[in-house]
Design an enzyme around this catalytic site. Structure first.
Site, PDB file in Angstrom:
ATOM      1  N   LEU A  75       0.857  -1.318  -0.069  1.00 40.68           N
ATOM      2  CA  LEU A  75       0.032  -0.230   0.114  1.00 40.68           C
ATOM      3  C   LEU A  75       0.913   1.277  -0.147  1.00 40.68           C
ATOM      4  CD1 LEU A  75      -2.516  -0.944   2.570  1.00 40.68           C
ATOM      5  CD2 LEU A  75      -3.043  -1.149   0.177  1.00 40.68           C
ATOM      6  N   GLY A  76       2.047   1.302   0.653  1.00 40.15           N
ATOM      7  CA  GLY A  76       2.908   2.423   0.696  1.00 40.15           C
ATOM      8  C   GLY A  76       4.106   2.209   1.549  1.00 40.15           C
ATOM      9  N   SER A 124       9.486   6.132   6.004  1.00 45.13           N
ATOM     10  CA  SER A 124      10.915   6.160   6.407  1.00 45.13           C
ATOM     11  C   SER A 124      11.310   4.897   7.112  1.00 45.13           C
ATOM     12  CB  SER A 124      10.929   7.475   7.348  1.00 45.13           C
ATOM     13  OG  SER A 124      10.639   8.468   6.601  1.00 45.13           O
ATOM     14  N   VAL A 169       3.652  -0.721   4.260  1.00 44.95           N
ATOM     15  CA  VAL A 169       2.540  -1.180   4.704  1.00 44.95           C
ATOM     16  C   VAL A 169       1.714  -1.804   3.676  1.00 44.95           C
ATOM     17  CG1 VAL A 169       0.281  -0.111   5.361  1.00 44.95           C
ATOM     18  CG2 VAL A 169       2.291   1.290   5.894  1.00 44.95           C
ATOM     19  N   LYS A 229       1.763  -2.621   9.060  1.00 50.45           N
ATOM     20  CA  LYS A 229       2.664  -1.965   8.946  1.00 50.45           C
ATOM     21  C   LYS A 229       3.768  -2.701   9.443  1.00 50.45           C
ATOM     22  CE  LYS A 229       4.478   2.870  10.411  1.00 50.45           C
ATOM     23  NZ  LYS A 229       4.129   3.915  10.878  1.00 50.45           N
ATOM     24  N   ASP A 288       4.377  15.047  13.104  1.00 49.33           N
ATOM     25  CA  ASP A 288       4.677  14.654  11.587  1.00 49.33           C
ATOM     26  C   ASP A 288       3.408  14.882  10.729  1.00 49.33           C
ATOM     27  OD1 ASP A 288       6.232  14.461   9.354  1.00 49.33           O
ATOM     28  OD2 ASP A 288       6.227  12.430   9.683  1.00 49.33           O
TER      29      ASP A 288
END
Length: 529
Positions: free
Chosen positions: A247-248, A251, A255, A269, A364
């Site tokens: 999914l992505g 750093s 995921v 994750k 963040d």
């Protein structure tokens, strides 16, 4: 006067009672009388405001009961009666306000139970009844499934789901019976229980003997709230971490989409332990997310941890992140969607800053950390560098790890952390979502930044607004432009250089809701005209 649509008399020094004729304006849509010294009871005539969708009479000195006629306000979306001296019970008629989204009755002297009929309010996103004298069971179904304990705190008589930090309710199902029947029942049940205990004991003993000494998944979070997942559970659910399920990437890891054995779709994750700081990030997310619960924070289902593997199992967000919706040509967010997403994010940050025992700073905030569920509701995620303050602390010093472009000046240059750095980041995201330009865009260099570009353009927000959002030929062009101008001004108030001069997250949320209601009014009024 009778044709007025909006009345803002907040933050004055108004005294006496609320005049009944003020509540006879049947076309009134927004009434704000907050932060005054109004006393007496809330008039029965409040039921006349049939067109109203926003009422704020908080921070006054109202007493007596909430009139049942308030249930006649079926268009009402936001109601705040907080910080008064209201007494009596919460009227059952609240369940008739079918459009209600935000309800704040906190800091009064209300007693009795929370009406179970309010479970039918499908649009209700927040119901704050904290700091009253309520008792009985907190409703469990409908919108109450997503509420947090902070909304019910300081009501000593409330009981219900332990996740709300209230005691379990005592069962009233056992009625008086003859001593003989009770004795017979106890004897029979005791015999059955003894047999069952022996059987369970034998099974547990056998299972313990067979259990290997090293576990493949050690749960770091509370077993009462989070599930334990083994390494092999997650391996199978992601088809061996197949790239098609990616999914992505961030750093500290990646995921993946996973499908558990019961068919539940989750996001997993996985932390890259070869990256410096990833282990600390995993520990921090566990620490923060096991302590917090809010409808606009990402929900953690569990974790897996062994010597060589760390992962969090999260609720799956089918609409991805805000960054994808802003910059993909296949997606588009309209005006209301953008406002609602930022209201959701503001709700999450307001909870982090004020809704817990001590402030939590995300550190963040950016579009890729704002996830969208099936209803396009926003959930703030990625707490890997978040800071949890100790009791009495308001400022910390730390290394700067956040993303360039969204960092507050004092955090970037000196590592100073306070809730104000989240406010700054929120302001940048607010500019970004309505301009559709990243703060790190290549057009910005030297002294030119997203913030200065927006600042220099006002009051002409058309120069900076997303061209796909507003066009001069649009039917509601002027109304949309007014809305965006107000939003950009709010964003700049979030981003002042001096932290002490920045608006608080509570005030940001209140202003955004006010802007949304004004925009709704302008659109409705234009259509009627």
């Amino acid at each position: 006067m009778t044709n007025l649509r909006q009345i803002f008399l907040d933050s004055n020094r108004l005294t006496s009672m609320i005049p009944a004729n003020l509540l006879s304006m049947k076309d009134l849509q927004i009434l704000n009388l907050s932060s005054n010294f109004l006393s007496g009871s809330l008039p029965l005539e409040i039921g006349n405001l049939k067109a109203a969708y926003s009422l704020d009479i908080s921070f006054n000195q109202l007493s007596d009961k909430i009139p049942t006629t308030i249930g006649e306000l079926q268009a009402l979306q936001s109601l705040s009666l907080a910080k008064n001296n209201l007494q009596g019970s919460i009227p059952e008629s609240f369940s008739y306000i079918v459009s209600l989204e935000f309800l704040d009755l906190s800091h009064n002297n209300l007693s009795g139970v929370i009406p179970k009929s309010m479970e039918a309010l499908k649009s209700l996103k927040e119901c704050n009844v904290s700091f009253n004298r309520l008792s009985g069971e907190i409703p469990r179904d409908g919108p109450f499934r997503n509420f947090t304990g902070q909304l019910f705190m300081n009501n000593e008589g409330l009981c219900g789901d332990p996740r709300l930090s209230v005691p379990l309710c005592q069962s009233n199902s056992i009625r008086r019976s003859s001593k003989r029947k009770v004795l017979l029942l106890v004897i029979s049940l005791s015999g059955m229980a003894a047999i069952l205990i022996i059987a369970i004991g034998a099974l547990l003993n056998l299972r313990w003997l067979k259990k290997p000494k090293s576990s493949s998944g050690i749960e770091l979070m509370s077993a009462a709230k989070y599930e334990r997942f083994s390494y092999y559970d997650l391996l199978h659910s992601t088809d061996n971490y197949n790239e098609s399920n990616l999914l992505g990437e961030g750093s500290y890891g990646s995921v993946y989409k996973g499908i558990l054995s019961d068919g539940t779709i989750v996001a997993i994750k996985v932390f890259n332990l070869l990256v410096e700081g990833s282990l600390k990030s995993f520990d921090k997310e566990c620490e923060v997310l096991k302590s917090l619960r809010h409808r606009n924070l990402i929900k953690v289902l569990g974790s897996c941890c062994n010597l060589n593997f760390k992962a969090l199992v999260l609720k799956y967000m089918p609409n991805g992140n805000l960054e994808k919706w802003l910059y993909s040509h296949n997606h588009f967010l309209d005006m209301f969607q953008r406002i609602n997403i930022m209201i959701d994010v503001a709700c999450a940050l307001e909870y982090l800053h004020y809704g817990y025992d001590a402030p939590v700073v995300h550190c963040d905030l950016k579009p890729s950390n704002i996830l969208l569920d099936e209803d396009m509701a926003a959930h703030v995620s990625d707490f890997g560098i978040a800071k949890m303050f100790g009791q009495g602390e308001s400022i910390l010093h730390t290394n700067t790890l956040a993303t360039l472009g969204y960092i507050a000046p004092e955090y970037g240059s000196e590592g100073i952390v306070s809730t104000r750095i989240d406010v700054y980041s929120f302001g940048i995201v607010l500019m970004e979502i309505f301009s559709r330009i990243r703060p790190g865009d290549e057009t910005f260099s030297g002294d030119l930044s997203l913030k200065s570009w927006v600042e220099d353009s006002l009051p002409d927000a058309l120069q900076v607004v997303d061209a796909n959002l507003i066009r001069p030929e649009d039917e509601h062009f002027t109304d949309k432009l007014k809305c965006v101008t107000l939003i950009m001004k709010l964003a700049l108030n979030c981003c002042t250089e001096c932290p002490r001069e920045r608006i608080s997250m509570k005030d940001v949320l209140a202003e955004l809701i006010k802007i949304k209601h004004q925009f709704q009014f302008l659109m409705t009024h234009t259509v009627r005209s």
